[in-house]
Design an enzyme around this catalytic site. Sequence first.
Site, PDB file in Angstrom:
ATOM      1  N   GLU A  29       0.861  -1.183   0.000  1.00  0.00           N
ATOM      2  CA  GLU A  29       0.000   0.000   0.000  1.00  0.00           C
ATOM      3  C   GLU A  29       0.902   1.239   0.000  1.00  0.00           C
ATOM      4  OE1 GLU A  29      -3.469  -0.292   2.309  1.00  0.00           O
ATOM      5  OE2 GLU A  29      -3.921   1.841   2.236  1.00  0.00           O
ATOM      6  N   ARG A  30       0.663   2.093  -0.952  1.00  0.00           N
ATOM      7  CA  ARG A  30       1.476   3.320  -1.104  1.00  0.00           C
ATOM      8  C   ARG A  30       2.960   3.006  -1.316  1.00  0.00           C
ATOM      9  NH1 ARG A  30      -3.008   5.551  -2.436  1.00  0.00           N
ATOM     10  NH2 ARG A  30      -4.531   5.618  -0.748  1.00  0.00           N
ATOM     11  N   ASN A  58      -3.322  -1.741   7.581  1.00  0.00           N
ATOM     12  CA  ASN A  58      -4.609  -2.246   7.112  1.00  0.00           C
ATOM     13  C   ASN A  58      -4.459  -3.764   7.020  1.00  0.00           C
ATOM     14  OD1 ASN A  58      -5.904   0.245   6.827  1.00  0.00           O
ATOM     15  ND2 ASN A  58      -5.052   0.542   4.776  1.00  0.00           N
ATOM     16  N   LYS A 102      -4.036  -0.197  13.851  1.00  0.00           N
ATOM     17  CA  LYS A 102      -4.862   0.863  13.271  1.00  0.00           C
ATOM     18  C   LYS A 102      -6.297   0.456  13.563  1.00  0.00           C
ATOM     19  CE  LYS A 102      -6.137   2.850   8.739  1.00  0.00           C
ATOM     20  NZ  LYS A 102      -5.726   3.028   7.330  1.00  0.00           N
ATOM     21  N   GLU A 144     -10.498   4.639   9.046  1.00  0.00           N
ATOM     22  CA  GLU A 144     -10.706   4.280   7.641  1.00  0.00           C
ATOM     23  C   GLU A 144     -11.285   2.866   7.515  1.00  0.00           C
ATOM     24  OE1 GLU A 144      -6.867   5.256   5.835  1.00  0.00           O
ATOM     25  OE2 GLU A 144      -7.530   7.338   5.684  1.00  0.00           O
ATOM     26  N   ARG A 156      -2.276   3.597  16.809  1.00  0.00           N
ATOM     27  CA  ARG A 156      -2.232   4.812  15.989  1.00  0.00           C
ATOM     28  C   ARG A 156      -3.371   5.774  16.337  1.00  0.00           C
ATOM     29  NH1 ARG A 156      -2.554   4.046  10.350  1.00  0.00           N
ATOM     30  NH2 ARG A 156      -0.843   5.402   9.747  1.00  0.00           N
ATOM     31  N   ARG A 203     -11.891  17.528  10.121  1.00  0.00           N
ATOM     32  CA  ARG A 203     -11.016  16.358  10.271  1.00  0.00           C
ATOM     33  C   ARG A 203      -9.735  16.694  11.037  1.00  0.00           C
ATOM     34  NH1 ARG A 203      -8.751  12.519   5.351  1.00  0.00           N
ATOM     35  NH2 ARG A 203      -6.804  11.917   6.381  1.00  0.00           N
ATOM     36  N   LYS A 260       0.611  10.779  13.646  1.00  0.00           N
ATOM     37  CA  LYS A 260       1.134  11.352  12.405  1.00  0.00           C
ATOM     38  C   LYS A 260       1.600  12.786  12.654  1.00  0.00           C
ATOM     39  CE  LYS A 260      -1.382   8.602   9.030  1.00  0.00           C
ATOM     40  NZ  LYS A 260      -2.016   8.537   7.700  1.00  0.00           N
ATOM     41  N   ASP A 296      -2.886  14.377   6.995  1.00  0.00           N
ATOM     42  CA  ASP A 296      -2.350  13.129   6.460  1.00  0.00           C
ATOM     43  C   ASP A 296      -1.155  13.343   5.527  1.00  0.00           C
ATOM     44  OD1 ASP A 296      -2.010  10.547   5.794  1.00  0.00           O
ATOM     45  OD2 ASP A 296      -3.853  10.312   4.656  1.00  0.00           O
ATOM     46  N   GLU A 341       4.978   9.843  14.008  1.00  0.00           N
ATOM     47  CA  GLU A 341       4.940   9.036  12.784  1.00  0.00           C
ATOM     48  C   GLU A 341       5.181   9.915  11.565  1.00  0.00           C
ATOM     49  OE1 GLU A 341       1.549   6.346  12.184  1.00  0.00           O
ATOM     50  OE2 GLU A 341       1.749   6.526  10.018  1.00  0.00           O
ATOM     51  N   GLU A 377       3.893   9.282  -0.705  1.00  0.00           N
ATOM     52  CA  GLU A 377       2.512   9.192  -1.187  1.00  0.00           C
ATOM     53  C   GLU A 377       2.018  10.500  -1.817  1.00  0.00           C
ATOM     54  OE1 GLU A 377      -0.258   7.941   1.807  1.00  0.00           O
ATOM     55  OE2 GLU A 377      -1.989   8.166   0.483  1.00  0.00           O
TER      56      GLU A 377
END
Length: 673
Positions: free
Chosen positions: A154-155, A197, A275, A279, A312, A329, A353, A358, A380, A386
């Site tokens: 992912e990414r 994820n 996580k 999401e 996280r 957000r 983060k 993000d 983080e 990304e």
Amino acid sequence: MRNYKNSRDYGCWLNYDLLPPAFLAKYEQQFPTMAVPRGMALTQSITAELRRGLGGLVGQVPNLVEREDEAAVALRLEDAAGSPEGFKLTVRAGEGLLKVLISSPGEQGLLYGTFAFLRALQLGEVEPGWELQESPRSPLRLINHWDNLDGSIERGYAGQSIFFKDNHLVEDLDRVRDYARLMASIGINGIAINNVNVHREETHLIAAKAEMSRTISCIFQDYGIRLFLSVNFASPLEFGLDSADPLDPQVQSWWKERTRQLYAEVPNLGGFLVKADSENRPGPFTYGRTQAQGANMLAEALEPFGGVLIWRCFVYNCQQDWRDTTTDRARAAYDHFKPLDGQFRDNVVLQIKNGPMDFQVREPVSPLFGGLERTNHLLELQITQEYTGQQRHLCYLVPQWKEILEFDTYARGPGSTVARIVTGSVFPLRWTGLAAVTNVGSDPNWTGHTLAQANLYGYGRLAWNPELSAEDITREWATLTLGHDGDVVDTVSQMLLGSWETYENYTVPLGIGWMCNPGHHYGPNPEGYEYSKWGTYHKADHLAIGVDRSVQGGTGFAGQYHLENAQMYETVETCPEELLLFFHRIPYTHVLKSGKTLIQHIYDTHFLGVEQVEEMLAKWQGLADKVDPETFAHVLERLQGQLVDAKEWRDVINTFFYRLSHIPDAHNRKIYP
Ligand code: GCW
């Protein structure tokens, strides 16, 4: 085909080329012997590294001798106080030879001392009387992989996973060893091998597939790295329970038993990374429980084994409606976690983060830094690019990370920087440090763009010591990786150090973020996320752009900071301009400190950004006969692609604003009608 493992790009900063003549004059034949304590878990790795390093750098592989006093390079495990990860390096003149002593209370310190010695040798620092005493500033220096068991990442922008393929381990475990070595050389001591994820297959890494974790962890162990696993909060459901409620005794004992068995198989496990409620991942909210209740349940299971639970803070509502102006957000992480400060167990570490949104090219620092006082936490960062050019663009992030680390939170008065918080010197916290999502994959050069290796290197160095300067890290990396030619080191350092600002110039202005294509996040699309559910709106209309996040009249996000920063962000006049659109809604005609209007600033920076890419390209072309031809050609090709894409960004963004505002460019440059 030539074995890619022999290429310079594969070797990264550990190529250990023969030193240039001026250095050889000092060091040649100086290190014929070494003494390494026997019987340590790291004995083999340390010995092999010295052989390889000295063999390459000075052309002489040292012989192993028994006695420390007979060795030119001696390693000593010392029964002394101090961090077992720290080391002391001393150099003195012996009888005709230099005498190097690397000592540490722990073998991990000896390993780091070995790498530091080889690095210093390449930088020409080793000489009689020279001493170096170091220990890492924080206990957790982590890398997160977002690797899936099928081999996808992912990414990921550098090929496939170096661990997994088709739901099995890769065949080439030597490469995993090479990776562990690279990571240890920059002080990394924990690696989470799978995506946060956690899909169905990966859920089984803690059970039927634990053997895979074990194999990798044994390799890591030789380099003092603990293995972390991302786990699925709803795992119990996968294994036949009807709940994953953290307060359900059955669920609690399931985790305890599973963790116990896992440690029996994978003793080098550092802990879990989670996580949750983020999401669409499962989490304690499903059962009406808090984030603390969820984290504590897992932490309790890890506690008997000394494991830590990394949780996280990327928790936010990802089902927003763009018409809803009350939900912001940016507020989410603080709103969720600040009230829980002090409620987490001792072995829970929150992973935050760097920014409240993000990993955008520019964001303010998350107010949780300075906000959390009684809970262990980590910063983080995202090494994988990304939103910053996906390793097709040169965007060196160390300057960005330095800004984040140097940000003063004022949590305990002036000087309460993020760097001091994550090294435990503002609040007395047991577990602190840094974590970062890696940019590594199966590409022969590991990172897709060879110059993106500098981001990986720089991250490790900053995790070791956040006070190192961006300039020093950059020059160090360039020398180790590309050699001693002063022109190469200067030029590449300049290219790297300016590249983040350049990227920002031709992409998204003044902290507004996003404006990229949805899904894959590459390339410009000003309204790509504007009406979606993700809560990332810029709200551009024909008069103005930006989100008012002030307390007076806005979403109140600015009020999450300590007073000094809250006041600074609150008003248009005091808000740092690079974040102006993050905190305020600004008319295009607003005059900035430069004397330019906002709209003219946007046009100008976009033209400038493209010119800066042209300059980078020209600089690199000037190095044609000074760097390895393979590396040269590859970077050239990337920079040419970057130029094409930078022009696209410029044109799409400028056109978007011109069409909305109808305000022409003061210099009449080409903006598409
Ligand atoms: O930036 C977003 C990414 C997701 C990622 C998520 C996260 C792993 O687009 O791909 O998921 O952040 O950090 O959890």
